[in-house]
Each structure stands twice: as C-alpha cells, then as structure tokens.
Design a protein around this motif. Sequence first.
Motif, mmCIF file in Angstrom:
data_model
loop_
_atom_site.group_PDB
_atom_site.id
_atom_site.type_symbol
_atom_site.label_atom_id
_atom_site.label_comp_id
_atom_site.label_asym_id
_atom_site.label_seq_id
_atom_site.Cartn_x
_atom_site.Cartn_y
_atom_site.Cartn_z
ATOM 1 N N ALA A 133 -12.341 -2.156 -10.462
ATOM 2 C CA ALA A 133 -11.921 -1.007 -11.278
ATOM 3 C C ALA A 133 -11.097 -0.044 -10.427
ATOM 4 O O ALA A 133 -10.077 0.491 -10.883
ATOM 5 C CB ALA A 133 -13.146 -0.317 -11.868
ATOM 6 N N LEU A 134 -11.528 0.162 -9.173
ATOM 7 C CA LEU A 134 -10.768 1.042 -8.272
ATOM 8 C C LEU A 134 -9.396 0.448 -7.965
ATOM 9 O O LEU A 134 -8.386 1.163 -7.920
ATOM 10 C CB LEU A 134 -11.556 1.257 -6.971
ATOM 11 N N ALA A 135 -9.375 -0.888 -7.780
ATOM 12 C CA ALA A 135 -8.098 -1.562 -7.532
ATOM 13 C C ALA A 135 -7.185 -1.424 -8.749
ATOM 14 O O ALA A 135 -5.964 -1.297 -8.615
ATOM 15 C CB ALA A 135 -8.335 -3.029 -7.205
ATOM 16 N N GLY A 136 -7.795 -1.426 -9.935
ATOM 17 C CA GLY A 136 -7.022 -1.235 -11.169
ATOM 18 C C GLY A 136 -6.327 0.121 -11.178
ATOM 19 O O GLY A 136 -5.289 0.296 -11.804
ATOM 20 N N GLN A 137 -6.907 1.089 -10.466
ATOM 21 C CA GLN A 137 -6.287 2.431 -10.364
ATOM 22 C C GLN A 137 -5.395 2.530 -9.126
ATOM 23 O O GLN A 137 -5.029 3.633 -8.717
ATOM 24 C CB GLN A 137 -7.400 3.483 -10.262
ATOM 25 N N GLN A 138 -5.101 1.389 -8.527
ATOM 26 C CA GLN A 138 -4.269 1.278 -7.302
ATOM 27 C C GLN A 138 -4.949 1.926 -6.093
ATOM 28 O O GLN A 138 -4.276 2.207 -5.095
ATOM 29 C CB GLN A 138 -2.878 1.928 -7.503
ATOM 30 N N ASN A 139 -6.238 2.175 -6.184
ATOM 31 C CA ASN A 139 -6.939 2.789 -5.055
ATOM 32 C C ASN A 139 -7.572 1.669 -4.220
ATOM 33 O O ASN A 139 -8.791 1.446 -4.247
ATOM 34 C CB ASN A 139 -8.007 3.762 -5.591
ATOM 35 N N TYR A 181 -5.893 -5.764 1.388
ATOM 36 C CA TYR A 181 -4.943 -5.520 2.499
ATOM 37 C C TYR A 181 -3.546 -5.953 2.099
ATOM 38 O O TYR A 181 -2.550 -5.290 2.401
ATOM 39 C CB TYR A 181 -5.384 -6.293 3.746
ATOM 40 N N ASP A 182 -3.468 -7.084 1.400
ATOM 41 C CA ASP A 182 -2.173 -7.617 0.962
ATOM 42 C C ASP A 182 -1.463 -6.602 0.058
ATOM 43 O O ASP A 182 -0.302 -6.245 0.283
ATOM 44 C CB ASP A 182 -2.450 -8.936 0.198
ATOM 45 N N GLU A 183 -2.203 -6.099 -0.935
ATOM 46 C CA GLU A 183 -1.605 -5.141 -1.887
ATOM 47 C C GLU A 183 -1.222 -3.843 -1.188
ATOM 48 O O GLU A 183 -0.301 -3.157 -1.597
ATOM 49 C CB GLU A 183 -2.607 -4.835 -3.021
ATOM 50 N N SER A 184 -1.990 -3.471 -0.117
ATOM 51 C CA SER A 184 -1.687 -2.227 0.581
ATOM 52 C C SER A 184 -0.546 -2.398 1.575
ATOM 53 O O SER A 184 -0.138 -1.432 2.231
ATOM 54 C CB SER A 184 -2.912 -1.724 1.345
ATOM 55 N N GLY A 185 -0.076 -3.635 1.756
ATOM 56 C CA GLY A 185 1.056 -3.885 2.634
ATOM 57 C C GLY A 185 0.664 -4.243 4.055
ATOM 58 O O GLY A 185 1.522 -4.372 4.927
ATOM 59 N N TYR A 186 -0.644 -4.404 4.327
ATOM 60 C CA TYR A 186 -1.061 -4.791 5.684
ATOM 61 C C TYR A 186 -1.242 -6.303 5.730
ATOM 62 O O TYR A 186 -2.347 -6.817 5.606
ATOM 63 C CB TYR A 186 -2.376 -4.093 6.049
ATOM 64 N N LEU A 187 -0.138 -7.010 5.888
ATOM 65 C CA LEU A 187 -0.192 -8.473 5.762
ATOM 66 C C LEU A 187 -0.970 -9.140 6.890
ATOM 67 O O LEU A 187 -1.702 -10.107 6.674
ATOM 68 C CB LEU A 187 1.221 -9.046 5.694
ATOM 69 N N GLY A 188 -0.850 -8.591 8.094
ATOM 70 C CA GLY A 188 -1.571 -9.159 9.239
ATOM 71 C C GLY A 188 -3.068 -9.061 9.025
ATOM 72 O O GLY A 188 -3.811 -10.037 9.213
#
Lengths: 177, 554
Positions: B255-261, B293-300
């Motif tokens: 649910a938090l991820a649904g809010q982009q958090n 991490y992927d969605e937040s841009g931290y690919l490593g």
Amino acid sequence: MSDLSHLFRFWLVKSALILLLSSCSGSLWAESLDQEIDTLKADVAALNQTLFELEEEVLHPTDTQVAVYLSMADPEALVLESVELAINGLPAIFYLYTDPERQALEQGGVQRLYVGNLPFGEHQLNATLNGQAANDHYVRREAEFTIRKSQGKKQVQLVLTAPAPEFQPELSLKEWQ
Amino acid sequence: MVCCNVSASKILVCLWAMLATAPAALGAAQPGDENRVGLAQFSLAAGAPARALFWLGDSTSDRANLLRARAEWQVGLRENAYKSLDAVATEGSHYRAEAYLELAKISIWNGEKRATTDEAVSKAVNVSNGMLRQQALFSLAELRRTAEQFEAAGRILAKMDPGYWAALGYLNLASEYSRIDRDPARALVALRVAEAMIGADDDHARASDLTALIRLKAGVLSYQRSEYDKAIGFLKTINLDSYQAPQALYFHGLALAGQQNYRAAMQSWHRAKKYPLAYPGVVDAWLGMGRGYDESGYLGQAGEAYQAANSAFESERVSLRLLIRKVEASGAYDALVRAARHEDVEWFLADSRTLTQPRVAYLLHYMEGADAQVAVNRVAELVSLDSALAHKEQDLAVYIAMLRQRQAKMTAGVGTSGRASVEAGIAPLAQRLKVLKASAAANSGQTEQLTRIYQSLLDTKRRVGVFDRLAAKAPKQFAQLLRRAVAAQSAVKDQRQVLSELQGRAETILTEEVIAFLKQQHERITFALDRTEQQIAHLYEHLALTGLKRGEQK
C-alpha cells in the motif's frame, strides 16, 4: 500432429481418472480408519469405566475412604484460578483450572477434588482458593474445617458462595449423607 | 501385626491397619443423582468423557442425557449420542435448544441432507435464547451462505446481537462477497460491520484474533481497490505477535509502495523478512525489497537485495529437503509435532518463539487446512490414548501384585492376634474413661474431649465386632478383585495392540500428506528463486546496456 493431440488428450483423461481414483481411495481409507478409531475409543471408554470401578474398590476401600468435592453455589462469587487442599497440614492437592473446567463449575458442575484414605478420628482440612472477585481484585481465601472419619465412606463438599450484603467469596462445608 | 502396649491411639492405628487389608464393603452410599450429574459435567470439561459416563450411570434427567450424548460423541459412540440427544430434544425439556444444536452439528458432520440439517438448526433457533440463540442463528446463516444464498444469510445476521458469532458470520460473508464481486465494496461493508460486532465480545483473546483477521482482509481489499490510506489504516493496527503479522506487513508495504513511498514500504518488508519463509507474505516481502530499491533508482542495491533473497530461498530449499528427508525417515508426527513440542520447552525465555521457528512455521502453515487438522488430531488422539493405556497397564500390574500379597496375608490369618489384643484393650480404656468423666468439670473443654474419646472407643468396639466377619469374606473378595484386575490387564494389552496398528495407519496418512505439502512448499520457493534469478539477470542486462551507452557517449 492430430495423433499427438489425441494421445495427449488420452493421457490427460487417464491422469485425471487416476488422480480421482487415488484421491477417492485415500479419503475412503481415512474414513474407514476413523470408523475403526471410533470403535476402539468406545472400547477403551468401556474398559476405562471398568478400571475406574476397580480402582475405587482396590485403592480406596469404603471404610477408609475420604472424598472431598468442590462446587460453586454462586457462579458470580469468584473467577476461580486455583485451589489448594491440605489434610492434617500435609498438601493433598493443588489444582489449576482451565476455562472449560471453570465454566463447568459455574454451570453446576461438581469436582472430585481429592479421594484418599484416612484413619478413624478427627482430621483438619485446609482449603485455599485463588481467583478474581466480582470487583476484579485478586483474592485468596483460606478456610479450615474439622471432619470426623468414622465407619463408612466419608464424603464432604466444599461450597463456594458469596453471601449478601458484601458478596465476598466464602467457603462452607457440606457433608454428603 | 501384634499390638502389645495398648493405648487408645495405638488401638485405633492397629485396627485401621488391620482393616485396611480387608477389601471394601460394596454397595456403600454413592453421590446423589444431582451430584453425579455435576461430577459428570466437570469430568467432561476436564477431558475425561469415559469418567463422565461412569458418573452418569443410569441417570435419565435431561441434563444427564445431554451430557451423556456429549461424552458418547467424544468416545466414538456416535449412534448412542444421537439417541441420547433425541431423548432430550422433546417438548418441555429445559435443554431442548442445546440438544437441537448438537443434533445440527452431528447432521453437518455426517454430511446429511440439507433439509435435515436445516430442520435441526431452525428448531434450535426457535427454542433457544441468549448465547445459544446467537450460535444457532450463526449456524443457520452459515447454511444459507454455503448454499450461496447470500441475501438470506445477510438477513439472518442482521437479526443477531453484536458479539463473536455475528462478527464471524459477517467475516465469512465478506469472504464470499470478495470471491464473487469485482468491486470489493460489499465485502468491505461486511467487514466494517464484523469489526463493529466483535467489539461486544467479552473474550478478549478470541476477539483480538478475529480482529486481526478482519483487518487483514479489509486491508487487502482496500489495497485491491487502490484505496491505500484505508489499507494502511487497517493493516497498521494488526498486532505483530499475531499469525497474520507477516502478511499484514507485506500488504502494508504494498500500500505504501502504491503511494510511491518506497522507503517506508521497504521498512515494512524488512520487518516481514524477520519471519520464517513458510508464512504467507514473507517470500513476497524478500522480493519486494529488490523491487523497492529498483523503483527508487538504486540499481546496485536492488541487485544485492535480489541476491540476498536468492541465497535465502536457496538455503530454505535445503532446509525443506532436509525436513522432507526427516519426515520420510521418522514420520511426520515425530518430525514436526513432537519436535516442535521439544523446541518449546524454554518458552518462558523467549517471546513469539513459536512464530519464529522455521519448523513450527511450516507446521502452523500446514495446520491451516481443515484436513490437516483432522490428520494431526487423529494421530495425537491415538498417541494420548496409548499413553493413558500404558499408564493403566502399569497401575494394574501394581494392583495385581498388591492384591496377591494381601490375599496371602489374609489367608495366613494375619490380623487375628492383633484383633484379640485390641479387643482386650477396650475394656480397661472404657473404665479409665468412666473415672475421668466423673472427675471432669462440667461444661469445660475436658468434657468435650472425653466425649470425643468415648465416640472413638465406640467406633473401635463396633469395628472389632465385625472384624471376623469381614476377615472371613476377605479371601473370596480378594480373589474376585484379582480376577477382575487380571481380566482388565489382558483387555488393556489387547487394546494396545489394536491401537498400535491403527496408529501406524494414521501416521502413514499424515506423513504422506505432510510430504506432499512440503514438496509444494519446495516448489513455491523454487518459483520465487527463479524470479530472483530473472530479476538479477534483468538488472545486469540493464546495467550492461547503460554502461555500453555511457561508453559510446564518451
């Protein structure tokens, strides 16, 4: 290709049938096992009754037998947690109640708290109850009684009450005739 | 047994010791009918149905018949239980409602025709009140629900008083609505009502468990409807000690991820990761960390998270394979149930220990199914029956030895000389008592004491009088008791043999089911492992392409 699909369909139907048959036979097997277990349980129950009667006669001969029972005359008196019973200063039993046991007592159940053998004469019974009173306070009630063992079975009942006006839990002793 | 120096107390001790060797006089006063029924009620509550049947004897009151039916049902005398209940379910009986409710349960258990079950439950509703009526109404609503008559079930639930049964009914109805409706609105309304109803339940532990279930379901449905705030509101109040906690944490994160958090979402998933992989939601939480991490841009870090998940899943597969081997070698009951009990010995040293043991976790997960509960219960019941019979067998061996010893003593005439010395001692004591009584001050404590001694002497005299008669009967009575004890010992041995065979069959069924379940779990983890590998490959591909592009730009 059509032969292959025909073969595949045949394999599917066959597997489904095998699956259905194996699941049916599995559940039938379990069902017949349950029936056999029921029969055994009934036999064991019947044997237990015989053993109980035998134990009564062998272990607690009528002439020396003393039994102490417990009941609640007032279900609101106390939420009973545990009972301790001492006879002539020696601990006889400590009993911790489960919810169903407590409910059974509240609904008129009677517990055979102690059965043992005592010689003729006077004996001291000390009963201690622990529980929660109507005002939610934890209480500990102690009571001392003197019983006289003479010829024949001696059966006494501890009765938990909460008489007005204070509605404080109390123990009284009733003798079975 | 010879008593030389005779005194009042010694006489009593000697006499008691002599008579204790004689068997009981049969047919002595027994508890009255009402007390016997009370004793049966307590025995039943204490888990001793056979003893309850003993106490009930031939009592025929309605209460006795109802208790008898329950005891008979528990010991497997199904037909007898049915007859006993029929005797109670008659006009004017005070326990009619309970009898109808029990008949309805039997009807459901037997898989009888819907009309028969319906009739029993409707009768229970018509004649009951209070909590029994709530239970009967719940059963009626359940019958309608399982017949897919949801409107009718809803109408019955609407008539119920707030409390546990109404809440349970609404929760079940909500499950049906969520299954058939595309829009979860109806299910959410039913869950809201269930939550309001459970507030009136006095049993706090039961209410807390049901509340966790209601909130989890409401949270999942709100999430599916993209109502993230509502979902978070429901899920964040679920107790971390409850069985639903890992799943609730996973959906809370979703649910938090649904809010982009994603940051907060990963915190929830990180907490869910602490639970064993057996629980629903934990595998997804491990995968969620990589996705976060992927969605937040931290690919490593996403790659590292997927690799951590990969190794956790790999090690879980090893554990599962070991567990399967152990179950195959020693049976499911030993490997799971007994082992779980042993691990829990130091329960007081750790909180939530049962929730964090992988083996217990798989056992709990397996036990969610009704069939699994039946299979484990079947073995557990037989194990406990065998342990009780083993105990009885040991007791009987002791009784038989003791009876033989006492029989030999009585046959040898032990006690006769003791009786003579006791008899001779009574007269001098009575004389001394008479003298003391004459000199005792009236209305003093001395008189009272002397009266008690007089009563004791009177008892002693009476018992000395009957001793020879009892002693003459003793060998015959001992022989009779001995015969019964030997017959019982042989019956116990026979029953233990039958029981051992049945236990073996019950354990085979349980072991097969547990192995199938564990293999299914192995497949589930293998599937999750594939997903982590795909994600890792995808990430490396992405990183490689990005590196290439950067190189070209330079």
